[in-house]
Scaffold this motif. Structure first.
Motif, short mmCIF file in Angstrom:
data_model
loop_
_atom_site.label_atom_id
_atom_site.label_comp_id
_atom_site.label_asym_id
_atom_site.label_seq_id
_atom_site.Cartn_x
_atom_site.Cartn_y
_atom_site.Cartn_z
N HIS A 69 10.96 -9.83 -11.72
CA HIS A 69 11.00 -8.33 -11.52
C HIS A 69 11.06 -8.06 -10.10
CE1 HIS A 69 11.82 -7.08 -15.61
NE2 HIS A 69 10.69 -7.78 -15.94
N MET A 70 10.97 -8.83 -9.07
CA MET A 70 10.79 -8.45 -7.69
C MET A 70 12.57 -8.27 -7.29
SD MET A 70 8.21 -11.35 -6.11
CE MET A 70 8.31 -10.94 -4.46
N GLU A 71 12.70 -7.11 -6.62
CA GLU A 71 13.99 -6.84 -6.06
C GLU A 71 14.30 -7.74 -4.92
OE1 GLU A 71 13.42 -2.85 -3.02
OE2 GLU A 71 13.89 -2.48 -5.12
N GLU A 72 15.15 -7.59 -4.35
CA GLU A 72 15.98 -8.61 -3.16
C GLU A 72 14.86 -8.58 -1.92
OE1 GLU A 72 18.01 -11.74 -1.85
OE2 GLU A 72 18.24 -10.65 -3.47
N ASN A 73 14.17 -7.58 -1.64
CA ASN A 73 13.10 -7.51 -0.51
C ASN A 73 11.69 -6.94 -1.05
OD1 ASN A 73 14.73 -8.32 1.97
ND2 ASN A 73 15.99 -6.38 1.33
N GLY A 74 11.60 -7.44 -2.43
CA GLY A 74 10.42 -6.96 -3.09
C GLY A 74 9.26 -7.58 -2.69
N ARG A 75 7.88 -7.15 -2.72
CA ARG A 75 6.77 -7.56 -2.39
C ARG A 75 5.76 -7.49 -3.96
NH1 ARG A 75 5.54 -8.68 2.73
NH2 ARG A 75 3.48 -8.64 2.35
N ALA A 76 4.88 -8.19 -3.81
CA ALA A 76 3.90 -8.14 -5.00
C ALA A 76 2.57 -8.82 -4.66
CB ALA A 76 4.25 -9.07 -6.24
N ALA A 77 1.57 -8.18 -5.03
CA ALA A 77 0.31 -8.65 -4.95
C ALA A 77 -0.48 -8.61 -6.23
CB ALA A 77 -0.63 -7.68 -3.91
N VAL A 78 -1.08 -9.79 -6.38
CA VAL A 78 -1.82 -10.06 -7.89
C VAL A 78 -3.10 -10.75 -7.82
CG1 VAL A 78 -0.27 -12.15 -8.09
CG2 VAL A 78 -1.33 -11.13 -10.29
N LEU A 79 -3.98 -10.19 -8.53
CA LEU A 79 -5.64 -10.85 -8.55
C LEU A 79 -5.26 -11.98 -9.74
CD1 LEU A 79 -7.50 -7.44 -8.02
CD2 LEU A 79 -7.04 -9.22 -6.25
N LEU A 80 -6.02 -13.11 -9.40
CA LEU A 80 -6.00 -14.02 -10.41
C LEU A 80 -7.20 -15.01 -10.26
CD1 LEU A 80 -2.11 -15.07 -10.30
CD2 LEU A 80 -3.39 -13.90 -12.26
N PRO A 81 -7.55 -15.87 -11.31
CA PRO A 81 -8.67 -16.82 -10.99
C PRO A 81 -8.16 -17.95 -10.09
CG PRO A 81 -7.66 -17.12 -12.95
CD PRO A 81 -7.19 -15.78 -12.54
N HIS A 82 -9.07 -18.58 -9.45
CA HIS A 82 -8.77 -19.40 -8.54
C HIS A 82 -8.14 -20.74 -9.19
CE1 HIS A 82 -10.63 -18.76 -4.40
NE2 HIS A 82 -10.97 -17.83 -4.83
N GLY A 83 -8.36 -20.94 -10.50
CA GLY A 83 -7.63 -22.00 -11.06
C GLY A 83 -6.25 -22.29 -10.82
N VAL A 84 -5.56 -21.11 -10.66
CA VAL A 84 -4.03 -21.10 -10.63
C VAL A 84 -3.73 -21.69 -9.19
CG1 VAL A 84 -3.76 -18.82 -11.90
CG2 VAL A 84 -3.93 -18.82 -9.29
N LEU A 85 -4.59 -21.85 -8.45
CA LEU A 85 -4.28 -22.48 -7.15
C LEU A 85 -4.25 -23.97 -7.08
CD1 LEU A 85 -6.68 -20.25 -4.62
CD2 LEU A 85 -4.29 -19.85 -5.48
#
Length: 525
Positions: free
Chosen positions: A354-370
């Motif tokens: 759902h990000m537009e062409e120049n979109g930005r996002a910030a999401v908080l997640l557990p370290h396991g996703v890394l």
């Protein structure tokens, strides 16, 4: 862009701490009135609904008197009696609903003081307010918003007189909370929700933290997604809880406006809470579209693309991972689905889609996703290597969230990145203010993290831009410790000195052994 009439959330941490402390004290007193009558999971809904009712009443009355009636010298009540159509039309256009003078919160307080209050008066008032919404946008904003306020619940009292007495006491204490609808530097409803959960450890309350993000972390995410952006046509939170993160985007844009707000929330109580929050903070009904439902199972946003997105989704939540999701354009590209035991990447993929062409996002997640392997490793390689949308990976301190004691990370995503050949890794795990029950981060800590994302330069033991080729060589692992060395340097070892010390200790041991043997000989042993 719309200029909001209401002053944006303002002030530093000092007024927020003061307001939160005062609110906690008042809520404790209110909760004691309800304690023993019903379960905490229910009466918190009553308190939140009544706080919203008070704020909505103040908002409608104060704004009308300031914007419509200032030159007339008439009060809201006086003008409503003389020209009801004028007030109705203005209220529908600016508030989204109509509050007749007899339905105002202050009217209920007057009736209590006059000894004529009945819960039926309050029931009629909130029903009239919700049903007065006419436009489709207003109806979407107000429909069912007071559903948790069941004033005929026998747990409030088997007799109407008992219910009248109890609700009267609660209304009077809410009236005593010293907050104005025109000047709230704290997310009152979200903060109240968390305070109530903290006061009573009911089963329903133990998981309540997943619906509310502490203010400083909402602020961090808002600053990260707004960094360098002049205008924001749309902002979305697909796991919005009480909408605290969207409120911080309003703060970050300085009140100059966001074109439209979007959000989705699975929990019914907090879905209502989010709508209440937007209304309280003066966001017109036509400027936000919120949906009730499971974001992953039912994507209400369809083909919409957003300028900025923020989210603090439930951590490592189980989901169906049904193979049919491979036909969903949000999840189809990697050819693998997030595992049943961890829904984290499903939320991440949803946001990227759902990000537009120049979109930005910030999401908080557990370290396991890394660093977790299996299907998650394949999805991570697709997101990092093929899509190249991971802009920054930020490690945050532990003990800062209601829902978990573990440390979390913030992934900053961007399309058309300024630095497409590198990813910024930040270790802010030691940047926190310790607390008795929870830790937090200061505005200074936020400034440093955001500054690192802006300057994109290495800071020893804190952050480092890492070439994408190096990340690829590490199998697209995003484990921060691989890239930012925070270990303290060990002092050099003087081997000559060590040998001298060892010789000295050995000589001393030999001397002691000789003395012991002499004593044993004297004893004939």
């Amino acid at each position: 862009m719309t200029n909001y009439t209401r002053t944006p959330i303002s002030g530093g941490p000092a007024p927020e701490i003061g307001q939160a402390a005062e609110l906690s004290s008042r809520l404790w007193s209110i909760a004691n009135d309800l304690r023993g009558n019903m379960d905490a999971s229910k009466f918190k809904d009553y308190i939140l609904s009544l706080i919203f009712y008070r704020y909505l009443s103040e908002l409608a009355k104060n704004r009308a008197e300031t914007e419509l009636l200032s030159s007339s010298g008439l009060s809201y009540e006086e003008m409503f009696q003389r020209q009801p159509a004028l007030i109705r039309d203005w209220s529908l256009a600016h508030i989204g609903c109509v509050l007749e003078p007899c339905h105002l919160f202050s009217s209920m307080i007057d009736r209590i003081r006059d000894g004529v209050f009945s819960v039926r008066d309050l029931e009629r008032a909130v029903a009239a307010i919700a049903s007065s919404a006419k436009s489709p946008e207003a109806q979407a904003a107000f429909e069912g918003i007071f559903d948790s306020l069941n004033l005929n619940d026998l747990e409030l009292g088997r007799e109407e007189a008992q219910r009248n007495h109890l609700i009267s006491a609660v209304l009077e204490k809410i009236d005593g909370i010293p907050f104005s609808a025109e000047n709230a530097s704290v997310d009152v409803l979200g903060t109240a929700y968390m305070i109530l959960i903290g006061l009573f450890a009911s089963d329903a309350g133990k998981k309540g933290g997943e619906f509310f993000t502490p203010t400083q972390f909402s602020r961090l995410c808002a600053r990260l997604v707004c960094l360098g952006l002049g205008t924001i046509s749309s902002a979305c939170d697909p796991a919005m809880g009480s909408a605290s993160m969207l409120l911080e985007i309003i703060r970050e844009t300085g009140g100059t406006g966001v074109g439209h707000f979007y959000g989705q929330e699975k929990n019914g109580t907090t879905y209502n809470l989010a709508r209440m929050n937007m209304i309280i903070h003066g966001i017109p009904c036509g400027q936000f579209s919120f949906y009730h439902g499971d974001t992953i199972a039912r994507d209400h946003f369809d083909q919409l693309k957003f300028t900025v997105q923020v989210a603090n989704p439930p951590y490592s939540q189980k989901w169906s991972a049904d193979p049919s999701y491979l036909a969903d354009p949000r999840f189809s590209d990697p050819g693998r689905l997030a595992p049943k035991s961890y829904e984290d990447f499903a939320f991440l993929q949803h946001m990227i889609y759902h990000m537009e062409e120049n979109g930005r996002a910030a999401v908080l997640l557990p370290h396991g996703v890394l660093f977790r392997g299996g299907a998650e490793a394949a999805i991570r390689a697709h997101i990092v290597g093929k899509l190249n949308v991971v802009d920054a990976v930020i490690g945050l301190p532990s003990g800062c969230f209601h829902s978990t004691p573990i440390p979390v990370c913030c992934l900053v995503l961007a399309k058309n990145r300024r630095h497409p050949d590198s990813i910024l890794f930040v270790d802010a795990s030691r940047s926190f203010i310790p607390g008795k029950k929870m830790n937090t981060i200061s505005d200074g800590h936020i400034d440093r993290i955001v500054g690192a994302c802006e300057t994109w330069t290495e800071q020893e033991k804190f952050c480092r831009p890492v070439p994408l080729s190096q990340v690829a060589a590490n199998g697209y692992s995003l484990n921060i410790s691989r890239y930012v060395d925070t270990a303290e340097a060990k002092p050099p070892v003087d081997l000559a000195q060590v040998q001298q010390d060892l010789a000295r200790h050995r000589a001393r041991c030999a001397e002691l052994e000789k003395q012991v043997n002499e004593q044993l000989a004297r004893l004939g042993l």
